[in-house]
Design a protein around this motif. Structure first.
Motif, PDB file in Angstrom:
ATOM      1  N   ASP A 115     -27.779  -7.795 -28.434  1.00  0.00           N
ATOM      2  CA  ASP A 115     -27.008  -7.065 -27.432  1.00  0.00           C
ATOM      3  C   ASP A 115     -27.057  -7.743 -26.067  1.00  0.00           C
ATOM      4  N   GLY A 116     -28.199  -8.289 -25.711  1.00  0.00           N
ATOM      5  CA  GLY A 116     -28.367  -8.903 -24.399  1.00  0.00           C
ATOM      6  C   GLY A 116     -27.529 -10.157 -24.243  1.00  0.00           C
ATOM      7  N   GLU A 117     -27.342 -10.581 -22.997  1.00  0.00           N
ATOM      8  CA  GLU A 117     -26.566 -11.779 -22.694  1.00  0.00           C
ATOM      9  C   GLU A 117     -27.393 -12.714 -21.816  1.00  0.00           C
ATOM     10  N   SER A 118     -27.256 -13.994 -22.035  1.00  0.00           N
ATOM     11  CA  SER A 118     -27.979 -14.973 -21.234  1.00  0.00           C
ATOM     12  C   SER A 118     -27.535 -14.887 -19.777  1.00  0.00           C
ATOM     13  N   ILE A 119     -28.494 -14.907 -18.880  1.00  0.00           N
ATOM     14  CA  ILE A 119     -28.197 -14.888 -17.438  1.00  0.00           C
ATOM     15  C   ILE A 119     -28.502 -16.252 -16.812  1.00  0.00           C
ATOM     16  N   MET A 120     -28.429 -17.304 -17.624  1.00  0.00           N
ATOM     17  CA  MET A 120     -28.649 -18.648 -17.096  1.00  0.00           C
ATOM     18  C   MET A 120     -27.666 -18.989 -15.978  1.00  0.00           C
TER      19      MET A 120
END
Length: 479
Positions: A373-378
């Motif tokens: 569910d989460g998304e990379s915040i790079m």
């Protein structure tokens, strides 16, 4: 919409795949960064680096000066067990279906991919020291090295037969209490694995109750200068929005009903402050070891709290609610020193969740994005000023019938309490995020002044939690 019924590990092919064009996806084992994650229990975003000069946290402040500090980071549920499952799996509570502290992840989800499992499959040595999962034996096979949390809490008290004071100030060395031994063990392990690729989770229990810390940390604060918040719930609050904070009432000398008196409140607040500084010192020991072992230049460091905590605000204590103070957490990410486009000592207002940590660290280490569910915040780490999501969402249930859905845009927080049996809205709340805890607050959901903001956040909430899905979210735990 992020509703997903179940996240299963698709195959080992995913675990070793590399996405085309991903920064760092051609990294050799020598070049891959290491990761050290400090998971701190009940830590509020009241630290020196967050503008609270009264809090003495020089080691966390130093990490913040070397990385990116998030002002709008949120837990997905203000409770240790579910919150930790969220950041360790990258999935939200409504996907996992576990909302209490009584059910381990692996007792329900045998195959759900976890962060330590994923990194281990990709050649990393995975280390757990202290409290990482809420249940010490949960997902145990995913750790290469596992030293669980100790249950001992007091030096001068047994904690048995009802002798459980909520704080202790003993004139002892750091290692007399468990977190001192966690730091000691983490340093020892770093020396043993320094020549490997590793991801290490250091789980520090303080400032969780009881507020026990060596006397030298208590001596850092003047109790007489500590303020006691106004005692009283917000006007027009949903009756079940707050709890009776049984967690604190279970300690010796705490009132079984009503408010905590001002003198006791100051002592508890003093103990919390002391524990935060004690934890900060343990983080400093591990950071010093990274420097001494010449590991820091190639190590990503993450510091965060698993959820917030009330210190007498609204006349209440502990967490277990959907208020801003329970969900807003400190989050600091410091990339390895030689990383290209690295930012240092900057802040961001991007709305992110702890659920985003798994995909972020996977991308930072050159691994394929897991299906979570989460998304990379790079992108935010590379450019902290970048436009990101408009909101962040969390949940908290009241039994199996009522579910609280909440969202914030960083300025306001809107919450709906949903009756699962009747499949309808029971009540709604709307508050400003910058609350003045010296006076009584008010539920502003009926204030016409905020009608456009309420409608906007209501739309965000329905985007994350569609009305036709709400009563069908899984409940797999044993509440």
């Amino acid at each position: 919409m992020n509703f997903k019924t179940n996240k299963l590990m698709t195959s080992l092919t995913l675990c070793s795949a590399v996405l085309p064009g991903m920064a760092g996806n051609n990294l050799t084992d020598t070049d891959k960064p290491n990761v050290v994650v400090f998971v701190v229990d009940d830590l509020r975003p009241e630290l020196g680096c967050y503008g609270h000069s009264d809090m003495l946290t020089p080691n966390i402040d130093a990490i913040a000066s070397d990385g990116v500090r998030f002002n709008n980071a949120y837990a997905q549920q203000a409770l240790s067990g579910p919150s930790r499952m969220c950041f360790l799996t990258g999935n939200r509570p409504e996907t996992i279906g576990i909302y209490s502290i009584f059910t381990p992840l692996r007792s329900v989800h045998k195959n759900m991919l976890t962060m330590p499992q994923y990194f281990k499959q990709n050649g990393y040595t995975t280390v757990s020291v202290g409290k990482v999962y809420h249940h010490a034996t949960d997902d145990k096979s995913s750790w290469s090295i596992h030293i669980p949390k100790e249950n001992a809490q007091w030096v001068n008290h047994s904690g048995k037969n009802g002798d459980k004071p909520p704080y202790e100030c003993a004139d002892v060395a750091d290692e007399a209490y468990p977190d001192g031994r966690v730091a000691r063990d983490a340093v020892k392990i770093l020396k043993e694995i320094k020549d490997r690729n590793f991801i290490m989770f250091v789980g520090l229990s303080k400032p969780h109750l009881p507020f026990n810390a060596p006397k030298k940390y208590w001596d850092m604060y003047d109790e007489s200068k500590l303020n006691v918040p106004f005692k009283g719930s917000p006007e027009g609050m949903y009756p079940q929005a707050l709890t009776k904070w049984a967690e604190l009432r279970g300690y010796t000398g705490m009132p079984q009903e009503g408010f905590v008196d001002d003198e006791t409140s100051r002592r508890l607040i003093h103990g919390y402050h002391a524990c935060v500084s004690y934890t900060d010192a343990q983080i400093g020991k591990v950071m010093n070891a990274l420097d001494e072992l010449k590991l820091r230049d190639n190590t990503i460091v993450v510091v965060f709290g698993d959820h917030g905590w009330k210190l007498g605000e609204y006349g209440a204590w502990c967490k277990h609610s959907n208020f801003q103070i329970d969900l807003n957490v400190p989050l600091i990410i410091s990339r390895e020193k030689d990383a290209a486009s690295r930012n240092s000592g900057v802040t961001t207002d991007a709305k992110v969740g702890l659920v985003d940590l798994f995909p972020t660290l996977a991308e930072a280490c050159g691994l394929a994005q897991p299906d979570v569910d989460g998304e990379s915040i790079m992108e935010v780490l590379k450019n902290p000023g970048t436009e990101w999501k408009d909101y962040a969402c969390s949940v908290y249930p009241r039994g199996k019938r009522i579910m609280g859905f909440t969202c914030t845009d960083g300025k306001y927080r809107y919450t709906e309490w949903w009756d699962n049996e009747k499949n309808q809205l029971s009540a709604a709340e709307f508050y400003t995020c910058e609350q003045d805890y010296s006076r009584r607050e008010k539920n502003l959901v009926k204030d016409a002044k905020y009608s456009k903001d309420i409608a906007r956040l209501k739309g965000y909430l329905e985007e994350q939690f569609p009305l036709d899905k709400r009563s069908s979210y899984p409940q797999n735990d044993k509440r």
